[in-house]
Design a protein around this motif. Structure first.
Motif, PDB file in Angstrom:
ATOM      1  N   GLY A  11       0.806  -1.211   0.000  1.00  0.00           N
ATOM      2  CA  GLY A  11       0.000   0.000   0.000  1.00  0.00           C
ATOM      3  C   GLY A  11       0.841   1.263   0.000  1.00  0.00           C
ATOM      4  O   GLY A  11       1.696   1.443   0.860  1.00  0.00           O
ATOM      5  N   PRO A  14      -0.550   7.153   2.829  1.00  0.00           N
ATOM      6  CA  PRO A  14       0.358   7.966   3.644  1.00  0.00           C
ATOM      7  C   PRO A  14       1.215   7.129   4.595  1.00  0.00           C
ATOM      8  O   PRO A  14       2.398   7.441   4.801  1.00  0.00           O
ATOM      9  CB  PRO A  14      -0.577   8.904   4.416  1.00  0.00           C
ATOM     10  CG  PRO A  14      -1.961   8.404   4.200  1.00  0.00           C
ATOM     11  CD  PRO A  14      -1.961   7.580   2.965  1.00  0.00           C
ATOM     12  N   VAL A  15       0.642   6.067   5.152  1.00  0.00           N
ATOM     13  CA  VAL A  15       1.413   5.281   6.124  1.00  0.00           C
ATOM     14  C   VAL A  15       2.416   4.372   5.412  1.00  0.00           C
ATOM     15  O   VAL A  15       3.570   4.233   5.849  1.00  0.00           O
ATOM     16  CB  VAL A  15       0.459   4.494   7.055  1.00  0.00           C
ATOM     17  CG1 VAL A  15       1.254   3.649   8.035  1.00  0.00           C
ATOM     18  CG2 VAL A  15      -0.456   5.470   7.803  1.00  0.00           C
ATOM     19  N   GLU A  34       1.616  -1.332  -4.703  1.00  0.00           N
ATOM     20  CA  GLU A  34       0.379  -0.543  -4.646  1.00  0.00           C
ATOM     21  C   GLU A  34      -0.593  -1.055  -5.703  1.00  0.00           C
ATOM     22  O   GLU A  34      -0.267  -1.099  -6.889  1.00  0.00           O
ATOM     23  CB  GLU A  34       0.697   0.942  -4.869  1.00  0.00           C
ATOM     24  CG  GLU A  34      -0.489   1.835  -5.175  1.00  0.00           C
ATOM     25  CD  GLU A  34      -1.624   1.763  -4.142  1.00  0.00           C
ATOM     26  OE1 GLU A  34      -1.345   1.926  -2.958  1.00  0.00           O
ATOM     27  OE2 GLU A  34      -2.791   1.534  -4.564  1.00  0.00           O
ATOM     28  N   ALA A  35      -1.805  -1.405  -5.264  1.00  0.00           N
ATOM     29  CA  ALA A  35      -2.800  -1.965  -6.184  1.00  0.00           C
ATOM     30  C   ALA A  35      -3.258  -0.953  -7.232  1.00  0.00           C
ATOM     31  O   ALA A  35      -3.520  -1.309  -8.383  1.00  0.00           O
ATOM     32  CB  ALA A  35      -4.005  -2.463  -5.389  1.00  0.00           C
ATOM     33  N   ALA A  42      -6.413   5.113  -2.489  1.00  0.00           N
ATOM     34  CA  ALA A  42      -7.633   5.119  -1.660  1.00  0.00           C
ATOM     35  C   ALA A  42      -8.078   6.566  -1.407  1.00  0.00           C
ATOM     36  O   ALA A  42      -9.264   6.889  -1.519  1.00  0.00           O
ATOM     37  CB  ALA A  42      -7.376   4.390  -0.342  1.00  0.00           C
ATOM     38  N   LEU A  51     -10.109  17.225   5.301  1.00  0.00           N
ATOM     39  CA  LEU A  51      -9.636  16.492   6.473  1.00  0.00           C
ATOM     40  C   LEU A  51     -10.007  17.248   7.734  1.00  0.00           C
ATOM     41  O   LEU A  51     -10.153  18.471   7.706  1.00  0.00           O
ATOM     42  CB  LEU A  51      -8.118  16.293   6.414  1.00  0.00           C
ATOM     43  CG  LEU A  51      -7.690  15.025   5.648  1.00  0.00           C
ATOM     44  CD1 LEU A  51      -7.829  15.232   4.153  1.00  0.00           C
ATOM     45  CD2 LEU A  51      -6.263  14.646   5.995  1.00  0.00           C
ATOM     46  N   PHE A  52     -10.148  16.538   8.846  1.00  0.00           N
ATOM     47  CA  PHE A  52     -10.419  17.208  10.116  1.00  0.00           C
ATOM     48  C   PHE A  52      -9.125  17.489  10.867  1.00  0.00           C
ATOM     49  O   PHE A  52      -9.132  18.110  11.914  1.00  0.00           O
ATOM     50  CB  PHE A  52     -11.403  16.407  10.982  1.00  0.00           C
ATOM     51  CG  PHE A  52     -11.018  14.959  11.164  1.00  0.00           C
ATOM     52  CD1 PHE A  52     -10.012  14.590  12.024  1.00  0.00           C
ATOM     53  CD2 PHE A  52     -11.675  13.970  10.452  1.00  0.00           C
ATOM     54  CE1 PHE A  52      -9.653  13.273  12.184  1.00  0.00           C
ATOM     55  CE2 PHE A  52     -11.324  12.631  10.612  1.00  0.00           C
ATOM     56  CZ  PHE A  52     -10.305  12.289  11.474  1.00  0.00           C
ATOM     57  N   SER A  53      -7.996  16.997  10.373  1.00  0.00           N
ATOM     58  CA  SER A  53      -6.733  17.349  11.022  1.00  0.00           C
ATOM     59  C   SER A  53      -5.936  18.267  10.092  1.00  0.00           C
ATOM     60  O   SER A  53      -5.897  18.038   8.881  1.00  0.00           O
ATOM     61  CB  SER A  53      -5.924  16.103  11.396  1.00  0.00           C
ATOM     62  OG  SER A  53      -5.782  15.254  10.303  1.00  0.00           O
ATOM     63  N   VAL A 110      -1.365  -7.129  -4.141  1.00  0.00           N
ATOM     64  CA  VAL A 110      -0.909  -8.304  -3.389  1.00  0.00           C
ATOM     65  C   VAL A 110      -2.087  -9.264  -3.212  1.00  0.00           C
ATOM     66  O   VAL A 110      -3.183  -8.861  -2.824  1.00  0.00           O
ATOM     67  CB  VAL A 110      -0.332  -7.874  -2.021  1.00  0.00           C
ATOM     68  CG1 VAL A 110      -0.042  -9.090  -1.142  1.00  0.00           C
ATOM     69  CG2 VAL A 110       0.934  -7.044  -2.236  1.00  0.00           C
ATOM     70  N   SER A 153      -2.196  -1.608   3.867  1.00  0.00           N
ATOM     71  CA  SER A 153      -3.098  -1.543   2.711  1.00  0.00           C
ATOM     72  C   SER A 153      -4.463  -0.953   3.047  1.00  0.00           C
ATOM     73  O   SER A 153      -5.370  -0.970   2.218  1.00  0.00           O
ATOM     74  CB  SER A 153      -3.234  -2.927   2.060  1.00  0.00           C
ATOM     75  OG  SER A 153      -3.749  -3.865   2.963  1.00  0.00           O
ATOM     76  N   MET A 367      -4.239   2.425   8.900  1.00  0.00           N
ATOM     77  CA  MET A 367      -5.685   2.221   9.079  1.00  0.00           C
ATOM     78  C   MET A 367      -6.027   0.740   9.285  1.00  0.00           C
ATOM     79  O   MET A 367      -6.879   0.391  10.097  1.00  0.00           O
ATOM     80  CB  MET A 367      -6.363   2.745   7.805  1.00  0.00           C
ATOM     81  CG  MET A 367      -7.831   2.780   7.831  1.00  0.00           C
ATOM     82  SD  MET A 367      -8.372   4.288   8.629  1.00  0.00           S
ATOM     83  CE  MET A 367     -10.130   4.076   8.491  1.00  0.00           C
ATOM     84  N   MET A 378      -3.742   9.562  11.105  1.00  0.00           N
ATOM     85  CA  MET A 378      -2.507   9.386  10.331  1.00  0.00           C
ATOM     86  C   MET A 378      -1.247   9.483  11.201  1.00  0.00           C
ATOM     87  O   MET A 378      -0.315   8.715  11.065  1.00  0.00           O
ATOM     88  CB  MET A 378      -2.441  10.487   9.272  1.00  0.00           C
ATOM     89  CG  MET A 378      -2.532   9.975   7.873  1.00  0.00           C
ATOM     90  SD  MET A 378      -2.633  11.347   6.734  1.00  0.00           S
ATOM     91  CE  MET A 378      -4.310  11.876   6.913  1.00  0.00           C
TER      92      MET A 378
END
Ligand code: FAD
Length: 455
Positions: A11, A14-15, A34-35, A42, A51-53, A110, A153, A367, A378
Motif C-alpha cells: 500500500g 500515507p502510512v 500498490e494496487a 484510496a 480532512l479534520f486534522s 498483493v 493496505s 488504518m 494518520m
C-alpha cells in the motif's frame, strides 16, 4: 544493524509511504506494492473531503526529510487540506520526486503472503525463512521475496455492508447498482447520479455526516434532492460532535454544522433503523428494518452506506496473526481502541511491541492495524511505522521509544464520533496504562479506583 534487509510494504497510502521513507533512512531497501495506478489510490476516492486534522498532523517526519531535499514548499501547517490537496501537495511529490519513486510498484495488487518453504503449520526454522509475496500486475502473477513485511493496505476497499448484523442485508447485493459505500462525491463527479433524487444515507460517523451535509447543499442547487438519514442508534445527538471542545477544530465544526441542518428540518431522520432487507419498489429502493408487522421501510432512489470499514485479511491467511476476535486488530492494540469499551477519540502512541504477531517480521500498520475500530489518525500511523522499522532494523531501543505527542481532544467518542455530552472527561490519551481509555481514567486507576467513569 539492518544488514541491508528488503522490506516489502503493501500500500502506497500515507502510512505505507512513511514506512518506506523510514526504511530508506535506516539503510534498508523498501519495495512498495500498490494496487492502484498511483500512490494514494484510496485517498483519491475521497479527494473532495476536507480532512479534520490540519497539515501539521498529516506529515511524517522521515517523509519531510526526503521532500526537503527536493526543494519542496510546505503548505501552511495550520490549514486543513482536502483529500485531493493531501495528494497534490504531499503524497504525489513524495512518491514521484524523491528516491521513493524507485521503490514503488504501482498497479501491483498483493494476493497472498507466505514464508518460503513454510506453510502455516510448519514451525522449525520458520523465522529465518524470507517472506514470499504474490502480486498481480497485469502481466500475470509475480513473486517478491522480502525479509520483513509491513501491511499498510488500509480498509477503504472493504467497507462494511448495510446489514445491522454485519452481513449484507437481504437483497443488498442484488441492488448494488443503486448502492454506494463510503463517501461518494455527490456534489462533484457523482452529481448527476444524486441531483434531484431521494437519497438515504446509513451511518452515524463522519462520513455519513459529511455526505448528508453535501446532500443538503446539493438540494439548494438541484431542487427535489432529499436526504434521509438512517441511523442504527436511537440518539442522533451523538453525531453532533464535541463542537468547540474538540481540539481538532474542523471535526467539531462539521458536527455543529450538521446539528444546525438537522434542527432546521433539512434532513429527515429515521433513528433506531437497523437495515435488514433491501428490495425494489416501483423502480426505487425499499430499505427495510425488520420483517413482519413491526417492520419499518423507507423508499429512496439511492442508498449510501457509511457504516465503516473492515480489514481484508484474506491474503494473510498463511501467516500466524494474533488478532482480537472482535476488533480484528493486533491483540495488544485492540484493548486500546475497542469502541465497545473506550469513549475517547485518542489512543496512546504505540509501535512495534503492540503490533507484533506470532510471525516475526510481519506487521499491520496504518488504518488496517485498527481493524474495525474507526478512530485511526494518520499521525498515529506515522509513529507506528517509525517504531516498526526501527525494530526491523534491529534498533529495539528506538522501537520502544515514544516520539509522538497526540493532541488532546478534550472530548470523548462513542463508536468513532465525538459525544458532546461527555465533553471534558478525558484529559487526553492515556500514556502507559493499556486498560485506560484516557489520561483521567489512567490517573483514577493508578489511584486505586475502577476508572474515571467516562466509558
Ligand atoms: C473520508 C476520510 C477522511 C479522513 N480524514 C482524516 C483526517 O482528517 N486525519 C487523519 O489523521 N486521518 C483521517 N482519516 C483516516 C486515515 O488517516 C486515512 O484513511 C489514511 O488514508 C489512512 O492511511 P493508510 O496509509 O493506512 O491507508 P490508505 O490511505 O487507505 O492506503 C492504503 C493503500 O493500499 C492500497 N491497497 C489496498 N489493498 C492492496 C493490495 N491488496 N495490494 C496492494 N495495495 C493495496 C490502496 O490502493 C491504498 O493506496 C480519514 C479517512 C477517511 C476515509
Amino acid at each position: 544493524m539492518s544488514g541491508g534487509k528488503t522490506v516489502a510494504i503493501i500500500g502506497a497510502g500515507p502510512v505505507g509511504l512513511a514506512a518506506a521513507a523510514h526504511v530508506l533512512e535506516r539503510g534498508m531497501s523498501p519495495i512498495v506494492l500498490e494496487a492502484g495506478p498511483e500512490a494514494g489510490h484510496a485517498i483519491r476516492q475521497w479527494q473532495q473531503v476536507q480532512l479534520f486534522s490540519p497539515w501539521e498532523y498529516n506529515f511524517d517526519k522521515a517523509a519531510l526529510r526526503l521532500l526537503a531535499a527536493t526543494g519542496w514548499n510546505s503548505p501552511d501547517p495550520k490549514s486543513y487540506p482536502t483529500g485531493g490537496e493531501l495528494l497534490d501537495r504531499y503524497l504525489t511529490p513524495l512518491a514521484t520526486r524523491t528516491p521513493l519513486r524507485e521503490a514503488i510498484r504501482t498497479s501491483s495488487r498483493v494476493t497472498a503472503i507466505s514464508r518460503t518453504g513454510f506453510d502455516k503449520a510448519k514451525s522449525k526454522g520458520r523465522e529465518q525463512a524470507p517472506f514470499e509475496i504474490r502480486y498481480q500486475n497485469g502481466k500475470g502473477p509475480e513473486v517478491l521475496r522480502a525479509d520483513a513485511v509491513i501491511d499498510a493496505s488500509g480498509t477503504w476497499f472493504s467497507p462494511n455492508p448495510a446489514g445491522s448484523n454485519g452481513l449484507p442485508a437481504i437483497g443488498e447485493r442484488e441492488h448494488a447498482g443503486r448502492i454506494a459505500y463510503g463517501m461518494p462525491d455527490v456534489r462533484g463527479v457523482e452529481r448527476a447520479r444524486y441531483a434531484g433524487k431521494t437519497v438515504a444515507v446509513l451511518g452515524a460517523g463522519h462520513s455519513a455526516v459529511g455526505t448528508l451535509i453535501d446532500l443538503v447543499q446539493l438540494a439548494d442547487e438541484a431542487p427535489g434532492t432529499q436526504a434521509i438519514w438512517l441511523l442504527r442508534g436511537a440518539d442522533p445527538a451523538k453525531s453532533f460532535g464535541g463542537g468547540r471542545n474538540d481540539k481538532l477544530a474542523a471535526r467539531g465544526e462539521l458536527g455543529s454544522a450538521f446539528a444546525a441542518l438537522v434542527a432546521a428540518g433539512k434532513i429527515r431522520i429515521e433513528a433506531g433503523f437497523g437495515v435488514t432487507h433491501i428490495s425494489s419498489s416501483e423502480g426505487r429502493l425499499r430499505i427495510s428494518a425488520g420483517a413482519g408487522c413491526g417492520a419499518r421501510s423507507v423508499v429512496a432512489d439511492e442508498l449510501v452506506v457509511s457504516t465503516g470499514f473492515r480489514p481484508d485479511l484474506a491474503f494473510l491467511s498463511e501467516l500466524r496473526l494474533r488478532l482480537d476476535p472482535a476488533i480484528e486488530a493486533p491483540v495488544a492494540l485492540a484493548p486500546l481502541i475497542d469502541p465497545n469499551e473506550h469513549s475517547c477519540g485518542t489512543v496512546r502512541p504505540h509501535g512495534a511491541r503492540e503490533l507484533a504477531h506470532d510471525e516475526p517480521g510481519f506487521y499491520l500498520a496504518g488504518m488496517k492495524s485498527y481493524g474495525r475500530a474507526p478512530t485511526f489518525l494518520m499521525m498515529t500511523g506515522y509513529e507506528q511505522v517509525r517504531s516498526v522499522v526501527a525494530e526491523i532494523a534491529g534498533d529495539s531501543k528506538a522501537a520502544a521509544r515514544v516520539e509522538l505527542v497526540l493532541p488532546e481532544t478534550g472530548v470523548c467518542t462513542r463508536g468513532g464520533v465525538e459525544s458532546a455530552g461527555a465533553a471534558g472527561c478525558c484529559g487526553g490519551p492515556a500514556k502507559t496504562e493499556p486498560s485506560a481509555c484516557c489520561a483521567d481514567d489512567e490517573a483514577a486507576k493508578k489511584a486505586g479506583a475502577k476508572g474515571c467513569g467516562c466509558s
